[in-house]
Every structure is written in C-alpha cells, then in structure tokens.
Design a protein around this motif. Sequence first.
Motif, PDB file in Angstrom:
ATOM      1  N   VAL A 100       4.185 -23.264 -26.114  1.00  0.00           N
ATOM      2  CA  VAL A 100       5.046 -24.338 -26.169  1.00  0.00           C
ATOM      3  C   VAL A 100       5.483 -24.730 -27.628  1.00  0.00           C
ATOM      4  N   ALA A 101       4.789 -24.574 -28.511  1.00  0.00           N
ATOM      5  CA  ALA A 101       4.931 -25.097 -29.790  1.00  0.00           C
ATOM      6  C   ALA A 101       6.036 -24.473 -30.622  1.00  0.00           C
ATOM      7  N   THR A 102       6.320 -23.298 -30.127  1.00  0.00           N
ATOM      8  CA  THR A 102       7.668 -22.504 -30.841  1.00  0.00           C
ATOM      9  C   THR A 102       8.988 -23.321 -30.559  1.00  0.00           C
ATOM     10  N   ALA A 103       8.872 -23.674 -29.089  1.00  0.00           N
ATOM     11  CA  ALA A 103      10.159 -24.441 -28.874  1.00  0.00           C
ATOM     12  C   ALA A 103      10.082 -25.935 -29.540  1.00  0.00           C
ATOM     13  N   PRO A 159      11.099 -15.259 -34.028  1.00  0.00           N
ATOM     14  CA  PRO A 159      10.389 -14.594 -33.005  1.00  0.00           C
ATOM     15  C   PRO A 159       8.983 -14.759 -33.149  1.00  0.00           C
ATOM     16  N   MET A 160       8.237 -14.128 -32.044  1.00  0.00           N
ATOM     17  CA  MET A 160       6.509 -14.454 -32.048  1.00  0.00           C
ATOM     18  C   MET A 160       5.979 -13.235 -31.795  1.00  0.00           C
ATOM     19  N   HIS A 161       4.746 -12.766 -32.583  1.00  0.00           N
ATOM     20  CA  HIS A 161       4.301 -11.675 -32.141  1.00  0.00           C
ATOM     21  C   HIS A 161       3.127 -12.090 -31.094  1.00  0.00           C
ATOM     22  N   ALA A 162       3.268 -11.786 -29.925  1.00  0.00           N
ATOM     23  CA  ALA A 162       2.321 -12.063 -28.785  1.00  0.00           C
ATOM     24  C   ALA A 162       1.148 -11.515 -28.708  1.00  0.00           C
ATOM     25  N   PHE A 163       0.135 -12.415 -28.552  1.00  0.00           N
ATOM     26  CA  PHE A 163      -1.365 -12.048 -28.631  1.00  0.00           C
ATOM     27  C   PHE A 163      -1.797 -11.152 -29.844  1.00  0.00           C
ATOM     28  N   GLY A 164      -0.971 -11.055 -30.928  1.00  0.00           N
ATOM     29  CA  GLY A 164      -1.260 -10.332 -31.953  1.00  0.00           C
ATOM     30  C   GLY A 164      -0.643  -8.877 -31.937  1.00  0.00           C
ATOM     31  N   PHE A 165       0.010  -8.512 -30.737  1.00  0.00           N
ATOM     32  CA  PHE A 165       0.875  -7.361 -30.865  1.00  0.00           C
ATOM     33  C   PHE A 165       2.200  -7.431 -31.537  1.00  0.00           C
ATOM     34  N   PRO A 166       2.496  -6.584 -32.693  1.00  0.00           N
ATOM     35  CA  PRO A 166       3.744  -7.184 -33.519  1.00  0.00           C
ATOM     36  C   PRO A 166       5.021  -6.535 -32.668  1.00  0.00           C
ATOM     37  N   MET A 167       6.013  -7.636 -32.551  1.00  0.00           N
ATOM     38  CA  MET A 167       7.208  -7.293 -32.108  1.00  0.00           C
ATOM     39  C   MET A 167       8.072  -6.329 -32.773  1.00  0.00           C
ATOM     40  N   ASP A 168       9.297  -6.043 -32.673  1.00  0.00           N
ATOM     41  CA  ASP A 168      10.195  -5.278 -33.250  1.00  0.00           C
ATOM     42  C   ASP A 168      10.776  -6.080 -34.423  1.00  0.00           C
ATOM     43  N   ILE A 169      10.211  -6.250 -35.371  1.00  0.00           N
ATOM     44  CA  ILE A 169      10.836  -7.415 -36.546  1.00  0.00           C
ATOM     45  C   ILE A 169      11.916  -6.721 -37.307  1.00  0.00           C
ATOM     46  N   HIS A 170      11.779  -5.392 -37.558  1.00  0.00           N
ATOM     47  CA  HIS A 170      12.782  -4.630 -38.255  1.00  0.00           C
ATOM     48  C   HIS A 170      14.190  -4.600 -37.346  1.00  0.00           C
ATOM     49  N   GLU A 185       8.967 -16.281 -38.704  1.00  0.00           N
ATOM     50  CA  GLU A 185       8.204 -15.679 -37.947  1.00  0.00           C
ATOM     51  C   GLU A 185       7.037 -16.470 -37.567  1.00  0.00           C
ATOM     52  N   ASP A 186       6.821 -16.586 -36.142  1.00  0.00           N
ATOM     53  CA  ASP A 186       5.840 -17.331 -35.527  1.00  0.00           C
ATOM     54  C   ASP A 186       4.568 -16.409 -35.396  1.00  0.00           C
ATOM     55  N   SER A 193      -2.481  -8.411 -38.103  1.00  0.00           N
ATOM     56  CA  SER A 193      -1.525  -7.532 -37.459  1.00  0.00           C
ATOM     57  C   SER A 193      -0.580  -7.116 -38.340  1.00  0.00           C
ATOM     58  N   TYR A 194      -0.083  -5.983 -38.419  1.00  0.00           N
ATOM     59  CA  TYR A 194       0.877  -5.289 -39.367  1.00  0.00           C
ATOM     60  C   TYR A 194       1.624  -4.296 -38.757  1.00  0.00           C
ATOM     61  N   VAL A 195       3.033  -4.340 -39.487  1.00  0.00           N
ATOM     62  CA  VAL A 195       3.989  -3.372 -38.784  1.00  0.00           C
ATOM     63  C   VAL A 195       4.149  -2.423 -40.170  1.00  0.00           C
ATOM     64  N   GLY A 196       3.686  -1.237 -40.001  1.00  0.00           N
ATOM     65  CA  GLY A 196       3.289  -0.252 -40.956  1.00  0.00           C
ATOM     66  C   GLY A 196       2.185  -0.711 -41.777  1.00  0.00           C
ATOM     67  N   ASN A 197       2.606  -0.905 -43.243  1.00  0.00           N
ATOM     68  CA  ASN A 197       1.281  -1.556 -43.865  1.00  0.00           C
ATOM     69  C   ASN A 197       1.722  -3.161 -44.276  1.00  0.00           C
ATOM     70  N   ARG A 198       2.802  -3.441 -43.683  1.00  0.00           N
ATOM     71  CA  ARG A 198       3.122  -4.919 -44.041  1.00  0.00           C
ATOM     72  C   ARG A 198       2.523  -5.899 -43.144  1.00  0.00           C
ATOM     73  N   HIS A 199       2.084  -7.176 -43.596  1.00  0.00           N
ATOM     74  CA  HIS A 199       1.523  -7.936 -42.396  1.00  0.00           C
ATOM     75  C   HIS A 199       2.481  -8.803 -41.854  1.00  0.00           C
ATOM     76  N   THR A 200       2.227  -9.056 -40.516  1.00  0.00           N
ATOM     77  CA  THR A 200       3.264  -9.821 -39.727  1.00  0.00           C
ATOM     78  C   THR A 200       3.284 -11.365 -40.408  1.00  0.00           C
ATOM     79  N   GLY A 201       4.280 -11.876 -40.348  1.00  0.00           N
ATOM     80  CA  GLY A 201       4.734 -13.207 -41.124  1.00  0.00           C
ATOM     81  C   GLY A 201       5.439 -13.167 -42.442  1.00  0.00           C
ATOM     82  N   THR A 202       5.276 -11.938 -42.984  1.00  0.00           N
ATOM     83  CA  THR A 202       5.944 -11.590 -44.200  1.00  0.00           C
ATOM     84  C   THR A 202       7.289 -10.952 -44.336  1.00  0.00           C
TER      85      THR A 202
END
Length: 378
Positions: A100-103, A159-170, A185-186, A193-202
Amino acid sequence: MYSDLIRTIREVYGDRSGTIPLHVPRMGEAEKRAVAKVIDSGFVSSVGPEVDEFERRIAAYCGARHAVAISNGTSALHVALLVAGVEPGDLVIVPSLSFVATANAVSYCGARPVFLDVDRVTLGLDPEAVRRFLQSETQVSDRGPIHRATGAPVAACVPMHAFGFPMDIHGLLEVCDERGIPVIEDAAESLGSYVGNRHTGTFGKAGVLSFNGNKLITGGNGGAILTDDPDVALEAKHLTTTAKLAHRYEYAHDRVGFNYRLPNLNAAFLLAQMDRLDEFLQDKRAIAETYAQELKDYRLFREREGTTANHWLSVLIADDRQSRDAILHATHEAGILTRPVWQPLHTLPMYDHDIRDGLEQTAYLADRIVNLPGTPRV
Ligand SMILES: *Cc1c(COP(=O)(O)O)cnc(C)c1O
C-alpha cells in the motif's frame, strides 16, 4: 493435505516443531556492539558519522552515485515523488499489485494513483499496459502527457520489483522516456537484485529502498533514496531534514520540509547488517533452490534470465483461489506463517474510485500467490 510442502519448509529450517515466521530480522552481537558504540558517542539522533557512512556504503553497494538515508521506505517514496515534480492534482502510474505504501506516497503528494496491470512473467508493472494507457487515455502536451478525461498531467511512474524479482525496467523506461515521464523505482524489496549487472533502483530518476524489520536488512526502521543525479540527492536531503538552511546557529527554513531523517542509532544498526548482507543473500538463494528442488509438484516463480533476484520471499503460484486458500490454511494450521499477496490496491476503500485498466493479470496473481518463509538461517 500439502504435507510435502509443510515437510519441505520444516526441513529448510531444520525444525520439526514450533512456529516458522515468514521473514524476521537476523541480528546479534555485532548489532548490539554497533548500537552500544553510538550510545557511548552521544550521537543517537539526527546527526552523526554513521548516517554519512551508511549513505556512502549503500550507494557503493548499489552502484549509485548518491544515497540519502531516510526514516523509512514510505517517506523515501514520498520525497522521491516530490523531487520528481509530482504536484497536487497530478496522476502517477503504479502497479495495483504492490504494498500500500506505493500508492500512499502518491496520495501524500496530493496526487492520485493510476493502477495499471502487471506482467505475469515478471510480477511487475507491464510496460505494454503503460503504453496502452498512455496511447489511448492521454494526449501529448509540452508539460508531458495529459489524461484526456480529467485534464490531469501524468507526472511520474513508480514500478515495483515484487519480492525482489526484477520487473522489466528497460521496457518501462523506453515507454516513459519517450513521453518524458520520470520513473521512480520502488526497490523497497529488491536490495541485492540486479538487471544484468546493474542494481535495481538505479535505473530511473531515483530509486527507493526500505530497511523495515521484514526486509533483507533492517535498522529497526529505515529507508534510502538512490540516485545518480546530484541535484535530486541534494533536494531529497534538504526536504527530509526540515528544509533547514545550513548555518552554525540560526534556525531558518526555506520550504515546508519533513522530519524524515534516519536517526544515527538506526544507521549504526544498518552498518552492522550490511556486513552480513552478502551472507544473507547467499543463504536466501540456497533456500529458494531447495524449494525449487523439493517442490516440483508446485509452480514456483523463478528468477528470470538476465536478472538476479535477491529471493527476499519465495513465490508459489497456486492453481486457483481455492487451492491458494487451502495452502494458506494448511500451512498456518501447521505453524508455518505463509502469506497471500497484498489485496490489489485498487480494491482498497481509499483507492476504489481511482483510474485503472482491466488488471486481469493482477487479479490472476492475487488469487494465486503464496509467499513461503524466507528468513536467512545465518
Ligand atoms: C516495505 C515496502 C515499502 C515501504 O517501506 P517502509 O520502510 O516499511 O516504509 C514500500 N514499498 C514496498 C513495495 C514495500 O515492500
């Protein structure tokens, strides 16, 4: 029923009796020493070297240029949205399948959430749902997209990376960048958690972490804003420290700021937890692997190719609502505190009139997700 599931979870925790919580903090002598040290130093509150040190370390860990330590993840989201320029009357796109914090952070700005669907393959906001909404419901203006029916600007997307699984940020950035919509990014659940070698939230204009007691590491409470933009970092720091102007003794403030600082006491706690973060991540991966191996009769959500998940909470996808409820019931009867996903935000009384799309995948997942215990054993 579900005795294989119950047995596997008990084996993971080497425990045949007693309650198994969903996720609790692991802490001990190092945290005690860290907290005792700041008590002795006298710097327990709003300033102290541990806050600065924590900001440096968390920024370096995530590969962000800047980190601003904040009292909790919700406040961090609130301020990140303000810094992104969200104003009263604006619209902000969020997934309905989130905490709920996201909203709420959107509401704190006087803006309204737009609830769009998630992708079943990522559990996160679906870039195609965002594209469809922007194409069919908004028109282009020099201030960015305007929602045709209400005349409200679409001011940001979270966007939010649910339970630490990265969403499709690209995919999402492509849609939002095209229209000049800032992405916040929430990443509250996705430290490590990373997408490629980049940390989520960056990836976006800013990203937000949470250090609440049930997250990967905790300071009792705590949050952070990650950003590569020095102006965003400065503005976030200013807004979260009552917008006080630097001066040796005068008290002057140039805006309505917030008391959202992370106390030094919590920063010291967090520094001790950071020393154990990689160990936590390793063990959580091992727990997830055991679940995957032993629970072949169940559908477990798996780390996607090209991403690294922190495995904060494992996700079991039940066949339907009825079996979800049966699993929740059977595990709780056995003292295993599994959990369903959050009730979709657009169904909550304070958000049931807000703009949304069909949310088919959200409904599908909300009927089926069960989170399995994930406390690290180290
Ligand atoms: C935990 C969490 C937050 C809020 O963090 P707090 O530190 O508890 O305020 C925000 N969004 C998501 C998705 C979370 O899981």
